[in-house]
Design a protein around this motif. Structure first.
Motif, PDB file in Angstrom:
ATOM      1  N   GLU A   1      52.941  34.940  41.545  1.00 28.97           N
ATOM      2  CA  GLU A   1      52.065  35.541  42.558  1.00 28.97           C
ATOM      3  C   GLU A   1      51.825  37.028  42.331  1.00 28.97           C
ATOM      4  O   GLU A   1      50.883  37.601  42.872  1.00 28.97           O
ATOM      5  N   GLY A   2      52.672  37.669  41.521  1.00 31.73           N
ATOM      6  CA  GLY A   2      52.529  39.101  41.271  1.00 31.73           C
ATOM      7  C   GLY A   2      51.656  39.443  40.074  1.00 31.73           C
ATOM      8  O   GLY A   2      51.718  40.563  39.570  1.00 31.73           O
ATOM      9  N   TRP A   3      50.826  38.502  39.631  1.00 38.56           N
ATOM     10  CA  TRP A   3      49.895  38.793  38.523  1.00 38.56           C
ATOM     11  C   TRP A   3      48.980  39.952  38.916  1.00 38.56           C
ATOM     12  O   TRP A   3      48.754  40.204  40.093  1.00 38.56           O
ATOM     13  N   LEU A   4      48.449  40.652  37.913  1.00 44.94           N
ATOM     14  CA  LEU A   4      47.637  41.838  38.175  1.00 44.94           C
ATOM     15  C   LEU A   4      46.136  41.573  38.093  1.00 44.94           C
ATOM     16  O   LEU A   4      45.401  41.865  39.015  1.00 44.94           O
ATOM     17  N   PHE A   5      45.685  41.042  36.948  1.00 42.15           N
ATOM     18  CA  PHE A   5      44.250  40.801  36.780  1.00 42.15           C
ATOM     19  C   PHE A   5      44.020  39.687  35.782  1.00 42.15           C
ATOM     20  O   PHE A   5      44.936  39.279  35.070  1.00 42.15           O
ATOM     21  N   LYS A   6      42.778  39.199  35.764  1.00 40.85           N
ATOM     22  CA  LYS A   6      42.387  38.159  34.811  1.00 40.85           C
ATOM     23  C   LYS A   6      41.293  38.710  33.912  1.00 40.85           C
ATOM     24  O   LYS A   6      40.435  39.470  34.363  1.00 40.85           O
ATOM     25  N   LEU A   7      41.369  38.320  32.660  1.00 44.41           N
ATOM     26  CA  LEU A   7      40.418  38.763  31.639  1.00 44.41           C
ATOM     27  C   LEU A   7      39.687  37.571  31.063  1.00 44.41           C
ATOM     28  O   LEU A   7      40.325  36.579  30.704  1.00 44.41           O
ATOM     29  N   LYS A   8      38.366  37.684  30.943  1.00 41.94           N
ATOM     30  CA  LYS A   8      37.606  36.725  30.147  1.00 41.94           C
ATOM     31  C   LYS A   8      37.713  37.236  28.716  1.00 41.94           C
ATOM     32  O   LYS A   8      37.221  38.315  28.403  1.00 41.94           O
ATOM     33  N   MET A   9      38.408  36.483  27.873  1.00 40.46           N
ATOM     34  CA  MET A   9      38.746  36.960  26.534  1.00 40.46           C
ATOM     35  C   MET A   9      37.531  37.038  25.619  1.00 40.46           C
ATOM     36  O   MET A   9      36.743  36.103  25.552  1.00 40.46           O
TER      37      MET A   9
END
Length: 126
Positions: free
Chosen positions: A96-104
């Motif tokens: 739950e503590g993830w920061l951000f998501k990237l489209k690679m």
């Protein structure tokens, strides 16, 4: 989630790849070193990042630490829960503590990151 699904950087970021998207956070080791997280500055969705770019800032009671993008891509989402509850980074750094998501943009970059076993070996040498 199993540890084996994660890849790590020497700066203690982790990624979990799903399709063409990588979720990014900081490792359990990193949050332990920082202490209680009190504020997280996250990248705006749509921001382009190159591998190694400063992407976010995590502030704890001890210090502020930069978080670097483990991969090249475009930010698709930032974790909205961290605005209200930055302590999730401590409580559940790889969940739950993830920061951000990237489209690679360059999925092959993920292959260059450490798996859990290599990361444990790296930590042992610190």
């Amino acid at each position: 989630m199993t540890m084996s699904e994660l890849r790590y950087t020497e700066d203690h970021e982790w990624i979990r790849v799903e399709g063409d998207t990588a979720t990014v956070g900081i490792s359990a080791y990193a949050q332990e070193q920082m202490g209680d997280v009190v504020f997280v500055e996250l990248p705006e969705p749509g921001r382009a990042l190159a591998q190694g770019d400063e992407a976010a800032v995590v502030e704890s009671v001890k210090a502020a630490s930069e978080v670097y993008s483990p991969l090249t891509g475009e930010v698709s989402e930032a974790n909205p829960a961290l605005e209200e509850t930055p302590g999730l980074v401590n409580e559940d750094p790889t969940g739950e503590g993830w920061l951000f998501k990237l489209k690679m943009a360059e999925p092959a970059e993920a292959e260059g990151l450490m798996d859990a076993e290599a990361y444990q070996t790296f930590l042992a040498g610190l």
